[in-house]
Motif scaffolding. Structure first.
Motif, PDB file in Angstrom:
ATOM      1  N   ASN A  88      12.159  58.231  34.977  1.00  0.00           N
ATOM      2  CA  ASN A  88      11.267  57.455  34.106  1.00  0.00           C
ATOM      3  C   ASN A  88       9.800  57.492  34.524  1.00  0.00           C
ATOM      4  O   ASN A  88       8.963  56.876  33.879  1.00  0.00           O
ATOM      5  CB  ASN A  88      11.734  55.995  34.055  1.00  0.00           C
ATOM      6  N   THR A  89       9.472  58.201  35.580  1.00  0.00           N
ATOM      7  CA  THR A  89       8.092  58.259  36.076  1.00  0.00           C
ATOM      8  C   THR A  89       7.262  59.240  35.264  1.00  0.00           C
ATOM      9  O   THR A  89       7.729  60.322  34.906  1.00  0.00           O
ATOM     10  CB  THR A  89       8.076  58.676  37.562  1.00  0.00           C
ATOM     11  N   ASP A  90       6.022  58.873  34.996  1.00  0.00           N
ATOM     12  CA  ASP A  90       5.101  59.737  34.273  1.00  0.00           C
ATOM     13  C   ASP A  90       4.485  60.755  35.235  1.00  0.00           C
ATOM     14  O   ASP A  90       3.748  60.385  36.145  1.00  0.00           O
ATOM     15  CB  ASP A  90       4.002  58.895  33.614  1.00  0.00           C
ATOM     16  N   VAL A  91       4.822  62.015  35.038  1.00  0.00           N
ATOM     17  CA  VAL A  91       4.249  63.111  35.819  1.00  0.00           C
ATOM     18  C   VAL A  91       3.773  64.165  34.822  1.00  0.00           C
ATOM     19  O   VAL A  91       4.517  64.569  33.938  1.00  0.00           O
ATOM     20  CB  VAL A  91       5.280  63.735  36.784  1.00  0.00           C
ATOM     21  N   ASP A  92       2.534  64.600  34.969  1.00  0.00           N
ATOM     22  CA  ASP A  92       1.959  65.624  34.095  1.00  0.00           C
ATOM     23  C   ASP A  92       1.506  66.784  34.970  1.00  0.00           C
ATOM     24  O   ASP A  92       0.519  66.671  35.700  1.00  0.00           O
ATOM     25  CB  ASP A  92       0.781  65.036  33.312  1.00  0.00           C
ATOM     26  N   ILE A  93       2.237  67.886  34.916  1.00  0.00           N
ATOM     27  CA  ILE A  93       1.930  69.051  35.745  1.00  0.00           C
ATOM     28  C   ILE A  93       0.575  69.639  35.384  1.00  0.00           C
ATOM     29  O   ILE A  93      -0.220  69.971  36.267  1.00  0.00           O
ATOM     30  CB  ILE A  93       3.048  70.109  35.619  1.00  0.00           C
ATOM     31  N   ASP A  94       0.277  69.778  34.107  1.00  0.00           N
ATOM     32  CA  ASP A  94      -0.990  70.390  33.682  1.00  0.00           C
ATOM     33  C   ASP A  94      -2.200  69.602  34.178  1.00  0.00           C
ATOM     34  O   ASP A  94      -3.211  70.182  34.571  1.00  0.00           O
ATOM     35  CB  ASP A  94      -1.048  70.523  32.161  1.00  0.00           C
ATOM     36  N   LYS A  95      -2.094  68.287  34.164  1.00  0.00           N
ATOM     37  CA  LYS A  95      -3.205  67.434  34.620  1.00  0.00           C
ATOM     38  C   LYS A  95      -3.081  67.076  36.101  1.00  0.00           C
ATOM     39  O   LYS A  95      -3.935  66.378  36.645  1.00  0.00           O
ATOM     40  CB  LYS A  95      -3.253  66.152  33.793  1.00  0.00           C
TER      41      LYS A  95
END
Length: 159
Positions: A88-95
């Motif tokens: 459920n954790t928000d992880v954004d590889i691109d950013k």
């Protein structure tokens, strides 16, 4: 000190500043080994001591990696960092964004094993990736898994 020499050590044997047993020391361990001294450090938290300053936060290390990718896409032969968190954790590889949540962990992938600070055992342990992910799944449930290259600011050497 060789990475293998850290296995079995308590954080008090690694850092003479910040070592309360109730704190999460996975990023702290990784940062002492690699010489990562940006962001929130043990020196910033506790004055005194002779240890070099070392970062304390997983979410600050993640964006400093030269590249980050899903674990499944990683070259598992290369030395790097392994990040896990709950699904459920928000992880954004691109950013290169990693949400600051309680359920997150980091280790060092080196020569086919993951070295990390086990907070439940209060010491550094070495595990195969399969064992590590099983261990972390028992703590966090379904995982998001990532690989990151060693930050270019690292001053420590692995041997």
């Amino acid at each position: 000190m060789a990475l293998e020499d850290y296995v079995g050590k308590n954080i008090k044997q690694i850092c003479d500043r910040f070592h309360k047993g109730s704190d999460n020391h996975c990023a702290h361990f990784v940062s002492h080994v690699l010489g990562l001294s940006f962001g929130m450090t043990c020196k910033g938290m506790v004055l005194g001591g002779k240890s070099n300053a070392a970062n304390l936060r997983v979410q600050e290390i993640f964006p400093k990696c030269g590249s980050v990718k899903e674990w499944e896409d990683a070259d598992k032969v290369k030395t790097g960092l392994v990040f896990v968190t709950s699904i459920n954790t928000d992880v954004d590889i691109d950013k290169k964004y990693f949400e600051n949540v309680g359920k997150k962990h980091i280790g060092i992938l080196f020569r086919g094993n993951i070295y990390h600070y086990s907070n439940s055992n209060n010491k550094v342990i070495k595990q195969t990736p399969d064992t590590f992910f099983s261990y972390m799944t028992s703590a966090y449930g379904t995982l998001k898994k990532f690989y990151g290259s060693i930050p270019t600011s690292a001053t420590g050497e692995l041997s």
